[in-house]
Design a protein around this motif. Structure first.
Motif, PDB file in Angstrom:
ATOM      1  N   PHE A 119       2.916   1.965  -5.133  1.00 52.10           N
ATOM      2  CA  PHE A 119       4.093   1.303  -5.711  1.00 52.10           C
ATOM      3  C   PHE A 119       3.673   0.101  -6.547  1.00 52.10           C
ATOM      4  N   PHE A 120       2.761  -0.722  -6.039  1.00 53.34           N
ATOM      5  CA  PHE A 120       2.372  -1.947  -6.734  1.00 53.34           C
ATOM      6  C   PHE A 120       1.333  -1.719  -7.828  1.00 53.34           C
ATOM      7  N   ASP A 121       0.929  -0.458  -8.027  1.00 50.71           N
ATOM      8  CA  ASP A 121       0.020  -0.145  -9.133  1.00 50.71           C
ATOM      9  C   ASP A 121       0.773   0.202 -10.407  1.00 50.71           C
ATOM     10  N   VAL A 122       2.078   0.414 -10.306  1.00 50.71           N
ATOM     11  CA  VAL A 122       2.888   0.814 -11.465  1.00 50.71           C
ATOM     12  C   VAL A 122       3.533  -0.427 -12.075  1.00 50.71           C
ATOM     13  N   VAL A 123       3.195  -0.707 -13.339  1.00 51.42           N
ATOM     14  CA  VAL A 123       3.715  -1.904 -14.007  1.00 51.42           C
ATOM     15  C   VAL A 123       4.982  -1.582 -14.797  1.00 51.42           C
ATOM     16  N   MET A 124       4.932  -0.531 -15.600  1.00 54.09           N
ATOM     17  CA  MET A 124       6.084  -0.071 -16.375  1.00 54.09           C
ATOM     18  C   MET A 124       6.425   1.351 -15.954  1.00 54.09           C
ATOM     19  N   PRO A 125       7.707   1.766 -16.093  1.00 58.43           N
ATOM     20  CA  PRO A 125       8.061   3.154 -15.771  1.00 58.43           C
ATOM     21  C   PRO A 125       7.189   4.141 -16.534  1.00 58.43           C
TER      22      PRO A 125
ATOM     23  N   ASP B 258       0.803  -1.225   0.000  1.00 56.85           N
ATOM     24  CA  ASP B 258       0.000   0.000   0.000  1.00 56.85           C
ATOM     25  C   ASP B 258       0.834   1.272   0.000  1.00 56.85           C
ATOM     26  N   VAL B 259       2.174   1.165  -0.001  1.00 57.17           N
ATOM     27  CA  VAL B 259       2.991   2.378   0.050  1.00 57.17           C
ATOM     28  C   VAL B 259       2.971   3.092  -1.293  1.00 57.17           C
ATOM     29  N   THR B 260       3.355   4.354  -1.278  1.00 55.72           N
ATOM     30  CA  THR B 260       3.351   5.176  -2.478  1.00 55.72           C
ATOM     31  C   THR B 260       4.390   4.704  -3.494  1.00 55.72           C
TER      32      THR B 260
END
Length: 344
Positions: free
Chosen positions: A273-279, A240-242
């Protein structure tokens, strides 16, 4: 200064490093509570690197490593949440980095362009086109398998697959960003900030750990099953962190670039953090003020940041300070059989 002492056997450098990093996070969290909204707190090292390590106890680690690991990640998630809640800019700076997020983003752009061309050509069979479309995901997860897939497809289509083969080959080479920056950039300046998330392997590790958290606690953290609820809670907090925004900054044309990490929440981006798949690219305007501040703190090639340099100088224990500390410990626990050569 703050200090913590642990007696472990056998000696283990990773335990020493983890204890030091946990202590740094604890000190940082205490400081954040004294700062005002908009203030800046600097950390030495890589914030993204801290989040990117799989929470696993190494082989032959001393007893207690798994518990320390949970404490470390608990402090890390707590620090990020505290900084976000209080509106403090939490910025980490790395002098040396083996990161490849800039390379990953470049591969993504080149791959997208090639897929678009191949799709428009209508030359590939649907099954082969689908394999190429999902190639990047496979490269990050299993680069050798991805490369063999491309070699098989190239045998059928020849030179049409040349650039795709180069992309797959780079998956095996894993060129670090600093090499690319040294080769293709010059002068002072900074790269476009990118929003970063976990690697495919780290995402898999967390998913497996949360799905089988009792087994994970015993087999991967090497802790008793009674600690499994604590392990699950800690891992859940980390998911859940940013997200982290990262960029490279060269303050002097003759310097190596510094890697700068900061929570996405610091620049008004509400992404986990875990919502971002690619940069994902971030507008440069969001970090212009930060770059100006870091320029003002630059003291030369050796003193890349005057405040971090001074903090390290003050916190580092000198030899004449260590002997009294050992004597105090020996009064409590008896004579210490110290190693001939220190771990750090």
């Amino acid at each position: 200064r703050s200090a913590e002492c642990a007696i472990i056997y056998p000696p283990h450098p990773s335990y020493v490093s983890l204890l030091r990093q946990k202590l740094e996070l604890t000190v940082a969290k205490k400081l954040i509570k004294k700062l005002k909204r908009g203030d800046l707190l600097l950390l030495d090292g890589s914030l993204y690197g801290l989040l990117s390590r799989p929470p696993i106890t190494p082989v032959r680690a001393p007893n207690g490593y798994g518990s320390l690991l949970l404490d470390f990640y608990s402090e890390l998630s707590s620090l990020l949440n505290e900084a976000s809640d209080r509106g403090v800019w939490l910025v980490s700076i790395s002098k040396v980095s083996s990161s490849r997020f800039l390379r990953d983003y470049a591969l993504y752009l080149i791959h997208q362009e090639e897929v678009s061309k191949l799709r428009s050509s209508r030359y590939l069979e649907p099954k082969d086109l689908q394999s190429i479309e999902t190639l990047l995901h496979e490269i990050f997860r299993d680069p050798m398998k991805a490369y063999m897939t491309v070699r098989r497809i190239k045998a059928r289509y020849g030179a049409l697959m040349d650039k795709i083969e180069l992309i797959a080959r780079e998956g095996l080479l894993k060129t670090p960003d600093l090499f690319l920056l040294k080769r293709y950039t010059n002068g002072a300046g900074f790269t476009k900030p990118l929003l970063l998330g976990p690697s495919s392997r780290l995402r898999d590790s967390y998913n497996n750990a949360l799905a089988n958290y009792r087994e994970y606690t015993v087999r991967r953290l090497l802790l008793e099953e009674e600690k499994s609820d604590q392990a699950r809670e800690t891992l859940q907090k980390l998911t859940d962190v940013t997200a982290v925004a990262s960029f490279y900054l060269r303050l002097n044309p003759l310097d190596y670039p510094l890697k700068v990490d900061l929570p996405a929440s610091s620049i008004g981006i509400d992404r986990k953090f875990f919502d971002v798949v690619m940069p994902e690219p971030v507008e440069e305007d969001n970090v212009n003020r930060l770059v100006s501040s870091l320029k003002a703190m630059y003291g030369g090639k050796e003193v890349y940041n005057v405040w971090l340099y001074e903090a390290d100088r003050r916190a580092r224990l000198r030899k004449d300070e260590i002997r009294p500390l050992i004597e105090i410990l020996e009064r409590r626990i008896g004579q210490l059989g110290l190693a001939r050569r220190a771990l750090l």
